[in-house]
Scaffold this motif. Sequence first.
Motif, short mmCIF file in Angstrom:
data_model
loop_
_atom_site.label_atom_id
_atom_site.label_comp_id
_atom_site.label_asym_id
_atom_site.label_seq_id
_atom_site.Cartn_x
_atom_site.Cartn_y
_atom_site.Cartn_z
N LEU A 170 0.72 -1.14 0.00
CA LEU A 170 -0.09 -0.14 0.07
C LEU A 170 0.88 1.17 0.15
CD1 LEU A 170 -2.79 -0.72 2.53
CD2 LEU A 170 -2.88 -1.06 0.03
N PHE A 171 0.16 2.47 -0.03
CA PHE A 171 0.91 3.73 -0.17
C PHE A 171 0.03 4.39 0.94
CE2 PHE A 171 1.47 8.21 -1.04
CZ PHE A 171 2.29 8.24 -1.97
N TYR A 172 0.90 4.87 1.93
CA TYR A 172 0.43 5.57 3.02
C TYR A 172 0.85 6.95 3.16
CZ TYR A 172 -0.71 1.09 5.03
OH TYR A 172 -1.30 -0.22 5.38
N PHE A 173 -0.16 8.00 3.44
CA PHE A 173 0.41 9.35 3.92
C PHE A 173 0.73 9.22 5.21
CE2 PHE A 173 -1.69 10.72 -0.18
CZ PHE A 173 -0.48 11.33 -0.66
N LEU A 174 1.59 9.91 5.77
CA LEU A 174 1.97 10.43 7.06
C LEU A 174 1.69 11.77 7.18
CD1 LEU A 174 2.52 9.61 9.98
CD2 LEU A 174 4.99 9.29 9.27
N THR A 175 0.65 12.38 7.94
CA THR A 175 0.40 13.77 8.08
C THR A 175 0.61 14.22 9.46
OG1 THR A 175 -1.92 13.79 8.18
CG2 THR A 175 -0.81 13.66 5.76
N GLY A 176 0.53 15.62 9.66
CA GLY A 176 0.79 16.24 10.88
C GLY A 176 1.45 17.46 10.53
N GLU A 187 9.00 13.94 4.00
CA GLU A 187 8.81 15.41 3.24
C GLU A 187 9.65 15.33 1.72
OE1 GLU A 187 7.19 18.24 5.02
OE2 GLU A 187 7.30 17.49 7.10
N PRO A 188 9.35 14.61 1.10
CA PRO A 188 10.09 14.45 -0.41
C PRO A 188 9.86 15.40 -0.98
CG PRO A 188 8.53 12.82 -0.26
CD PRO A 188 8.42 13.22 1.09
N THR A 189 8.77 16.18 -0.98
CA THR A 189 8.26 17.22 -1.84
C THR A 189 8.30 18.63 -0.99
OG1 THR A 189 5.84 16.76 -1.40
CG2 THR A 189 6.70 15.86 -3.27
N GLY A 190 9.05 18.55 -0.07
CA GLY A 190 9.00 19.80 0.72
C GLY A 190 9.87 20.77 -0.03
N ASN A 191 10.87 20.48 -0.96
CA ASN A 191 11.77 21.67 -1.30
C ASN A 191 11.51 22.07 -2.96
OD1 ASN A 191 13.85 22.47 0.79
ND2 ASN A 191 13.31 20.24 1.01
N VAL A 192 10.30 21.44 -3.43
CA VAL A 192 10.19 21.67 -4.85
C VAL A 192 8.80 22.24 -5.16
CG1 VAL A 192 11.32 19.51 -5.65
CG2 VAL A 192 9.15 19.35 -5.19
N ASP A 193 8.72 23.01 -6.29
CA ASP A 193 7.60 23.60 -6.62
C ASP A 193 6.39 22.69 -6.77
OD1 ASP A 193 7.65 23.02 -9.29
OD2 ASP A 193 9.44 24.14 -9.49
N ASN A 233 5.28 2.48 -6.30
CA ASN A 233 4.02 1.66 -5.38
C ASN A 233 3.46 0.67 -6.11
OD1 ASN A 233 0.83 2.21 -4.16
ND2 ASN A 233 2.51 1.09 -2.96
N LYS A 234 3.20 0.73 -7.37
CA LYS A 234 2.40 -0.03 -8.32
C LYS A 234 3.32 -1.22 -8.58
CE LYS A 234 -0.45 2.88 -11.17
NZ LYS A 234 -0.18 3.81 -12.02
N MET A 235 4.62 -0.94 -8.49
CA MET A 235 5.58 -2.03 -8.99
C MET A 235 5.80 -2.82 -7.72
SD MET A 235 8.13 -0.28 -11.44
CE MET A 235 8.96 0.81 -10.75
N GLY A 236 5.27 -2.51 -6.45
CA GLY A 236 5.18 -3.33 -5.29
C GLY A 236 5.93 -2.87 -4.05
N THR A 237 6.50 -1.74 -4.19
CA THR A 237 7.15 -1.40 -3.05
C THR A 237 5.99 -0.54 -2.15
OG1 THR A 237 8.86 -0.63 -4.19
CG2 THR A 237 8.91 0.43 -2.05
N THR A 238 6.04 -0.87 -0.82
CA THR A 238 5.16 -0.13 0.19
C THR A 238 5.87 1.24 0.32
OG1 THR A 238 4.91 -2.32 1.04
CG2 THR A 238 4.10 -0.27 2.54
N VAL A 239 5.10 2.36 0.29
CA VAL A 239 5.49 3.55 0.66
C VAL A 239 4.94 4.32 1.89
CG1 VAL A 239 5.77 5.90 -0.48
CG2 VAL A 239 5.82 3.94 -1.81
N ILE A 240 5.55 5.08 2.60
CA ILE A 240 5.18 5.70 3.90
C ILE A 240 5.65 7.24 3.39
CG2 ILE A 240 5.02 6.39 6.31
CD1 ILE A 240 5.74 3.34 6.72
N PHE A 241 4.65 7.92 3.04
CA PHE A 241 5.04 9.41 2.59
C PHE A 241 4.66 10.42 3.69
CE2 PHE A 241 4.44 13.09 0.04
CZ PHE A 241 4.99 12.99 -1.20
N ALA A 242 5.67 10.92 4.26
CA ALA A 242 5.56 11.85 5.35
C ALA A 242 5.59 13.12 4.76
CB ALA A 242 6.47 11.87 6.25
N THR A 243 4.30 14.01 5.08
CA THR A 243 4.16 15.27 4.47
C THR A 243 3.41 16.30 5.58
OG1 THR A 243 3.59 16.71 2.63
CG2 THR A 243 2.48 14.88 2.93
#
Lengths: 297, 224
Positions: free
Chosen positions: B30-36, B164-170, B185-195
């Motif tokens: 799955l693809f998870y967002f981690l927010t806060g 925060e991998p998109t923290g520094n880009v437009d 993620n579609k190719m099978g990697t589980t992602v935790i995306f903190a933002t």
Amino acid sequence: MGMPSNLFATAFSQQRLGLMFSIIMVLMVYLGTLAIAAQAVLARTALTWGYDLQSRLTVEIPFIPDEDPLLKATKRDKMIAALRAMPEVADVTLIKDDETRRLLQSWIDDAALLDALPLPQLLDVTVKVGAALEPDAMQRALVKQVGEAQVYSHAGWMDKLFGFLTGLGVIAAVMLVLTAFAVVTVISVVCRAALVVQHDTIELLYFMGAPDHAIAKQFQKHIQALAIPASLIGFALAVLTIAMLVFMLSSLGGLSLIAPLSWVTVGGMMTLIPVGGASLAIVAARVSLLKHLRRLG
Amino acid sequence: MLVSFEHVSLRYPCGRTVLDDINLALMPGLFYFLTGASGAGKSSLLRLIYQMEKPSAGRVTLFDRDTAQLYRHEYPALRRRLGIVFQDFRLVPHLSALENAALPLRLAGAERLDVEQHVKELLQWVGLGDRLHALPSELSGGEQQRVSIARAIVNKPRLLLADEPTGNVDDESAQKLMHLFLELNKMGTTVIFATHQKDLVRRYAKPILRLRGGRLITAREEAA
Ligand SMILES: Nc1ncnc2c1ncn2[C@@H]1O[C@H](COP(=O)(O)OP(=O)(O)O)[C@@H](O)[C@H]1O
Ligand SMILES: [Mg+2]
């Protein structure tokens, strides 16, 4: 492990830690090599002198005024025979009156006084190797068998010189230990500084799953690349210094003061220092890094 | 279960409790967002997963292993199955973009030439095809971020932790990077995306882990 080989280049080249480290390493190996050479030479010289002194005694037959020359000669011969009969004695030689006079000449200018001087008869006794001979016991035996005699051991007055030489040897050995200690301390300090500078890189490698030994190996390579040439330079400088000292001493005719010793042995002991110093540096670097990694978690 | 937290708390040595009684279980694939909000403890939670921090209480399980019972020599193999995008990039300053991105493969034992082509393609994929030999100091913040993303995914990790991998880009680049992560993620990697970027999260229908006041909260609590 195919890690890039320049991972720690920042600390060693940009922060000049490498240069500092090299200079200190050259100095340490230089001092250490001189110390071990001095130690080897002194220990050997002290040993030879000590052996020489322990194996020689002087027997004095006191001067008796107006003694019959014939009686004097008989007493002397008896004394020599008694000494030769002792199992510990290897050789006895009479020191001729001329020789005794010559020894005194440097102290007494007046020839007439010198002639009139009551000269004792002196016998030079060589004791057999390994034999324990008490000067006092020997004196008692001679007095009992022949007559009045004084036995002097050279060890007494030369003991101090012998002690001095041994002392110098001990100082050289202590210097060696201190140098080794200094090497380890300096390496640890340099490593710690390098680890601070490269903390991020190390942490990164660690959290990317590089095993401890692989990170340590990279770090060690840098230290190795610095320590080996530095050790060789320090060693070469020390050899040059010793060669100069030997040359100076021999041109002054003082080389014979040093006991005959094998330069191969001394050279062999000297090479222990650069090899030991570089190994010590490499091991110390590895240990500091592994300790650092353990603290990361 | 790929990652699970049971009653996990994290207290920093200064005495501050940053995470308090966290319970979660992440399914593989799955693809998870981690927010806060900033300072909510997103980075701290990720650090618990990649074992930079140990929980003060509770149990963290990673790849079905209780991490409290791991031996030290087991860490490297475990960590190599993770990809981490650090919030502060952590590029090695004197290595080129190419060398930085290739680092995980090199650590896994690959020689330089064997991996070069693969890493080049990956950097092209993240849009750095013409900056391969630039040093991090010669790259913009967004470009450095993309190098660090390439490095995190170069060894096809099972679990990707992106802080925060998109923290520094437009915005436009952020969209592009998002697609990159989704594709991975579609190719099978589980992602935790903190933002902390709420608008980004809203645009995609993905499970969300919300942190507030050191606790995980539900969507209903979030709305309240
Ligand atoms: N090593 C640390 N020691 C003490 N406090 C820390 C440490 N790291 C983070 N914090 C604190 O913990 C809180 C959460 O930080 P962090 O996990 O970085 O939050 P986020 O990533 O959500 O912005 C912050 O208030 C921060 O100041
Ligand atoms: Mg953070």
